[in-house]
Design a protein around this motif. Sequence first.
Motif, mmCIF file in Angstrom:
data_model
loop_
_atom_site.group_PDB
_atom_site.id
_atom_site.type_symbol
_atom_site.label_atom_id
_atom_site.label_comp_id
_atom_site.label_asym_id
_atom_site.label_seq_id
_atom_site.Cartn_x
_atom_site.Cartn_y
_atom_site.Cartn_z
ATOM 1 N N ALA A 193 0.773 -1.366 0.041
ATOM 2 C CA ALA A 193 -0.035 -0.036 0.022
ATOM 3 C C ALA A 193 0.911 0.946 -0.081
ATOM 4 N N GLU A 194 2.171 1.139 0.568
ATOM 5 C CA GLU A 194 3.141 2.139 0.450
ATOM 6 C C GLU A 194 4.494 1.907 0.785
ATOM 7 N N TRP A 195 5.554 2.638 0.442
ATOM 8 C CA TRP A 195 6.892 2.408 0.862
ATOM 9 C C TRP A 195 7.742 1.590 0.146
ATOM 10 N N ARG A 196 6.871 0.710 -0.573
ATOM 11 C CA ARG A 196 7.543 -0.212 -1.403
ATOM 12 C C ARG A 196 7.150 -0.249 -2.867
ATOM 13 N N ASP A 197 8.128 -0.877 -3.665
ATOM 14 C CA ASP A 197 7.517 -1.048 -5.260
ATOM 15 C C ASP A 197 7.337 -2.595 -5.308
#
Length: 408
Positions: free
Chosen positions: A324-328
């Motif tokens: 959902a956030e911070w990572r690809d």
Amino acid sequence: MAPLLWAGLVGGAMGAGASLALLLVVVRPREALVALGGIVSMGFAVVAGSRLVAAYDTTTFTVVAGLLAVAGLGGGFALVSAVLSYVAPRAPRARIPLPGISVRTLAVLLVDTESETYRPSETTREIAELVAAGLPEPSIAITPFHYAAQKARYRAVGGRSPEHAAARACAENVECRLASSRFAGPVTVRCSEPSALLDLVEQALDAGYTRAIVAGAHIAQSSRAVTQRRDLEEAGDLLASISVGFTRPLWTSDELARLIAERTLAVADGPSDSGVVLLVHGQPGLQADSNPTFDIQENAFANRVRTLLQEGGLDEANIRVCAAEWRDPGIAETVRHLAALGSRRIIVVPTCLPFANLQVLLDVPAAARDARVPDDVRIVHVAPWGEDEVFSEVIAREIELEAGTRAS
């Protein structure tokens, strides 16, 4: 008289600057009072500046007065911005039910939920956590705007996040499934409140409890949950007086995986045209390095759901796990990729996000819209699953299992 005018100019400008910063930060009921203070401060600065210009009547002094006013404005803004880092959240004391004549086991539900309403102290804590995770510390020029952005997010959902209320409802459902003769509670504890679990166990000991079982209402233990448990375990003298057990992480639950797969398949529009985005949380920077188990467990759970979706008829290539956030890969990239593969109906599933919060209600849909898929592609968001009876049943069973283990 002139020194007072200069002081009035600088002081009024500083008050106006401080009011501007506070207007971005304070809760809505106090905005009118802060705005009034800013108008009064600006009035003082304008009157003092006008009298200074009239008294000296030179271009040089007019420029100096203007520069001092601007400096005072910036100084007041910066002062409030610098003080914000010292605004610490205060954890409310939980209400513990009395153990009764026969001492029962106190059940505790550990939830990683956001504040129910906008609180500046919560934003201060979140910024501090992100800085500790290795993200750049915001400058004093932009810090108040972080608070304004968070305040705007709460306003976008009506001023109140439904997440903690859903967690409390879950606790009530768990309580209905626990034998009242053996258990009291569960009492809800927020992971984000410093040492909240330790404080609660101390209260339980004072109330007469000899046992407590802590259950996590999350798939995997976040860094906040790990910190709560570590703080408790470091209190060796306390644990010598009261037995505290922890239930197993829920990422191993086949029932929860089936629940999420069934909810997803219910909105799928045929195996060939449906793509699925399975959302896990993701962690920032150093937090991911210090707590890698969290990502491993969430990914393992998401892949269990993925396997069940394949068994339900969906194409493996059209089921993607993303953070959902911070990572690809992120949500937008994953949605865009599924659309490119031919999915005409893309289902976004909060796989490891049990309750609706600001992220689920605002950030996830916004990220999906950023994918800019063709008009014939429909994006469907599955509602969080934490209020389903299956979730409460799983937690209640884990509490009973841990209590039985402790008793044997």
